[in-house]
Design a protein around this motif. Sequence first.
Motif, PDB file in Angstrom:
ATOM      1  N   MET A 175       0.863  -1.184   0.000  1.00 47.43           N
ATOM      2  CA  MET A 175       0.000   0.000   0.000  1.00 47.43           C
ATOM      3  C   MET A 175       0.897   1.230   0.000  1.00 47.43           C
ATOM      4  O   MET A 175       1.824   1.334   0.794  1.00 47.43           O
ATOM      5  CB  MET A 175      -0.893  -0.010   1.231  1.00 47.43           C
ATOM      6  CG  MET A 175      -1.751   1.226   1.382  1.00 47.43           C
ATOM      7  SD  MET A 175      -3.155   1.326   0.280  1.00 47.43           S
ATOM      8  CE  MET A 175      -4.198   0.071   0.954  1.00 47.43           C
ATOM      9  N   HIS A 176       0.605   2.137  -0.910  1.00 49.52           N
ATOM     10  CA  HIS A 176       1.347   3.392  -0.996  1.00 49.52           C
ATOM     11  C   HIS A 176       0.410   4.506  -0.545  1.00 49.52           C
ATOM     12  O   HIS A 176      -0.758   4.530  -0.929  1.00 49.52           O
ATOM     13  CB  HIS A 176       1.781   3.666  -2.436  1.00 49.52           C
ATOM     14  CG  HIS A 176       2.441   2.496  -3.099  1.00 49.52           C
ATOM     15  ND1 HIS A 176       3.685   2.045  -2.743  1.00 49.52           N
ATOM     16  CD2 HIS A 176       2.024   1.696  -4.101  1.00 49.52           C
ATOM     17  CE1 HIS A 176       4.012   1.015  -3.513  1.00 49.52           C
ATOM     18  NE2 HIS A 176       3.018   0.788  -4.341  1.00 49.52           N
ATOM     19  N   LEU A 177       0.920   5.427   0.241  1.00 45.66           N
ATOM     20  CA  LEU A 177       0.126   6.555   0.708  1.00 45.66           C
ATOM     21  C   LEU A 177       0.875   7.833   0.376  1.00 45.66           C
ATOM     22  O   LEU A 177       2.047   7.983   0.727  1.00 45.66           O
ATOM     23  CB  LEU A 177      -0.122   6.447   2.211  1.00 45.66           C
ATOM     24  CG  LEU A 177      -1.098   7.436   2.824  1.00 45.66           C
ATOM     25  CD1 LEU A 177      -2.470   7.355   2.156  1.00 45.66           C
ATOM     26  CD2 LEU A 177      -1.249   7.172   4.307  1.00 45.66           C
ATOM     27  N   PHE A 178       0.195   8.736  -0.324  1.00 44.18           N
ATOM     28  CA  PHE A 178       0.821   9.955  -0.810  1.00 44.18           C
ATOM     29  C   PHE A 178       0.073  11.199  -0.352  1.00 44.18           C
ATOM     30  O   PHE A 178      -1.154  11.194  -0.284  1.00 44.18           O
ATOM     31  CB  PHE A 178       0.827   9.982  -2.351  1.00 44.18           C
ATOM     32  CG  PHE A 178       1.495   8.803  -2.972  1.00 44.18           C
ATOM     33  CD1 PHE A 178       2.874   8.726  -3.037  1.00 44.18           C
ATOM     34  CD2 PHE A 178       0.749   7.764  -3.499  1.00 44.18           C
ATOM     35  CE1 PHE A 178       3.504   7.634  -3.620  1.00 44.18           C
ATOM     36  CE2 PHE A 178       1.359   6.677  -4.087  1.00 44.18           C
ATOM     37  CZ  PHE A 178       2.743   6.606  -4.147  1.00 44.18           C
TER      38      PHE A 178
ATOM     39  N   ALA B 187       0.809  14.254 -14.457  1.00 42.63           N
ATOM     40  CA  ALA B 187      -0.576  14.728 -14.545  1.00 42.63           C
ATOM     41  C   ALA B 187      -0.713  16.159 -14.027  1.00 42.63           C
ATOM     42  O   ALA B 187      -1.779  16.762 -14.133  1.00 42.63           O
ATOM     43  CB  ALA B 187      -1.495  13.798 -13.760  1.00 42.63           C
ATOM     44  N   GLY B 188       0.381  16.704 -13.459  1.00 42.04           N
ATOM     45  CA  GLY B 188       0.376  18.096 -13.033  1.00 42.04           C
ATOM     46  C   GLY B 188       0.258  18.338 -11.542  1.00 42.04           C
ATOM     47  O   GLY B 188       0.019  19.462 -11.102  1.00 42.04           O
ATOM     48  N   TYR B 189       0.457  17.296 -10.739  1.00 44.63           N
ATOM     49  CA  TYR B 189       0.286  17.421  -9.294  1.00 44.63           C
ATOM     50  C   TYR B 189       1.543  16.939  -8.569  1.00 44.63           C
ATOM     51  O   TYR B 189       2.122  15.917  -8.923  1.00 44.63           O
ATOM     52  CB  TYR B 189      -0.924  16.610  -8.816  1.00 44.63           C
ATOM     53  CG  TYR B 189      -2.179  17.037  -9.509  1.00 44.63           C
ATOM     54  CD1 TYR B 189      -2.924  18.111  -9.040  1.00 44.63           C
ATOM     55  CD2 TYR B 189      -2.590  16.420 -10.677  1.00 44.63           C
ATOM     56  CE1 TYR B 189      -4.054  18.538  -9.703  1.00 44.63           C
ATOM     57  CE2 TYR B 189      -3.719  16.837 -11.347  1.00 44.63           C
ATOM     58  CZ  TYR B 189      -4.446  17.897 -10.853  1.00 44.63           C
ATOM     59  OH  TYR B 189      -5.562  18.327 -11.533  1.00 44.63           O
ATOM     60  N   HIS B 190       1.942  17.671  -7.540  1.00 45.53           N
ATOM     61  CA  HIS B 190       3.083  17.271  -6.725  1.00 45.53           C
ATOM     62  C   HIS B 190       2.612  16.201  -5.745  1.00 45.53           C
ATOM     63  O   HIS B 190       1.613  16.372  -5.064  1.00 45.53           O
ATOM     64  CB  HIS B 190       3.642  18.474  -5.963  1.00 45.53           C
ATOM     65  CG  HIS B 190       4.716  18.096  -5.003  1.00 45.53           C
ATOM     66  ND1 HIS B 190       5.986  17.764  -5.420  1.00 45.53           N
ATOM     67  CD2 HIS B 190       4.700  17.941  -3.661  1.00 45.53           C
ATOM     68  CE1 HIS B 190       6.703  17.445  -4.358  1.00 45.53           C
ATOM     69  NE2 HIS B 190       5.958  17.545  -3.284  1.00 45.53           N
ATOM     70  N   ALA B 191       3.340  15.099  -5.690  1.00 49.21           N
ATOM     71  CA  ALA B 191       3.020  14.030  -4.748  1.00 49.21           C
ATOM     72  C   ALA B 191       4.262  13.699  -3.943  1.00 49.21           C
ATOM     73  O   ALA B 191       5.383  13.734  -4.454  1.00 49.21           O
ATOM     74  CB  ALA B 191       2.539  12.786  -5.485  1.00 49.21           C
ATOM     75  N   SER B 192       4.053  13.405  -2.669  1.00 51.42           N
ATOM     76  CA  SER B 192       5.149  12.978  -1.812  1.00 51.42           C
ATOM     77  C   SER B 192       4.639  11.868  -0.911  1.00 51.42           C
ATOM     78  O   SER B 192       3.434  11.705  -0.727  1.00 51.42           O
ATOM     79  CB  SER B 192       5.674  14.145  -0.980  1.00 51.42           C
ATOM     80  OG  SER B 192       4.665  14.656  -0.126  1.00 51.42           O
ATOM     81  N   PHE B 193       5.570  11.108  -0.350  1.00 50.33           N
ATOM     82  CA  PHE B 193       5.192  10.025   0.542  1.00 50.33           C
ATOM     83  C   PHE B 193       4.563  10.584   1.802  1.00 50.33           C
ATOM     84  O   PHE B 193       5.030  11.576   2.343  1.00 50.33           O
ATOM     85  CB  PHE B 193       6.419   9.184   0.930  1.00 50.33           C
ATOM     86  CG  PHE B 193       7.036   8.489  -0.234  1.00 50.33           C
ATOM     87  CD1 PHE B 193       6.446   7.377  -0.784  1.00 50.33           C
ATOM     88  CD2 PHE B 193       8.217   8.959  -0.783  1.00 50.33           C
ATOM     89  CE1 PHE B 193       7.017   6.735  -1.861  1.00 50.33           C
ATOM     90  CE2 PHE B 193       8.796   8.315  -1.856  1.00 50.33           C
ATOM     91  CZ  PHE B 193       8.192   7.206  -2.400  1.00 50.33           C
ATOM     92  N   LYS B 194       3.496   9.964   2.247  1.00 52.74           N
ATOM     93  CA  LYS B 194       2.850  10.360   3.500  1.00 52.74           C
ATOM     94  C   LYS B 194       3.325   9.398   4.574  1.00 52.74           C
ATOM     95  O   LYS B 194       3.336   8.199   4.373  1.00 52.74           O
ATOM     96  CB  LYS B 194       1.336  10.309   3.380  1.00 52.74           C
ATOM     97  CG  LYS B 194       0.634  10.688   4.669  1.00 52.74           C
ATOM     98  CD  LYS B 194      -0.848  10.881   4.434  1.00 52.74           C
ATOM     99  CE  LYS B 194      -1.591  11.208   5.696  1.00 52.74           C
ATOM    100  NZ  LYS B 194      -1.157  12.418   6.349  1.00 52.74           N
ATOM    101  N   ASN B 195       3.712   9.940   5.707  1.00 57.51           N
ATOM    102  CA  ASN B 195       4.099   9.128   6.833  1.00 57.51           C
ATOM    103  C   ASN B 195       2.844   8.486   7.403  1.00 57.51           C
ATOM    104  O   ASN B 195       1.958   9.167   7.898  1.00 57.51           O
ATOM    105  CB  ASN B 195       4.793   9.985   7.903  1.00 57.51           C
ATOM    106  CG  ASN B 195       5.287   9.153   9.058  1.00 57.51           C
ATOM    107  OD1 ASN B 195       5.043   7.967   9.138  1.00 57.51           O
ATOM    108  ND2 ASN B 195       5.987   9.800   9.971  1.00 57.51           N
TER     109      ASN B 195
END
Length: 73
Positions: free
Chosen positions: A1-4, A58-66
């Motif tokens: 599972m990835h959470l961003f 797609a034009g959106y900044h995504a980063s890993f969520k703790n």
Amino acid sequence: MHLFNIPDMTCGHCAAAVERAAKAIDPDAEVVVNLEAKTASIDSEVGSGTFIAAISDAGYHASFKNSCCGSVA
């Protein structure tokens, strides 16, 4: 599972674009976008970096969520 974290999402169109970007990488992935929390969880065997790149394209900044929520005794 990835959470961003995806702080640039501001509307339903944004959320749909993020979901489409993730599904383009893995059509079988389970994608849950929470617009209010500005997060996306993606259940897939594909690596997180691939999804971050697709969301970025797609034009959106995504980063890993703790995802850690609390301490371990």
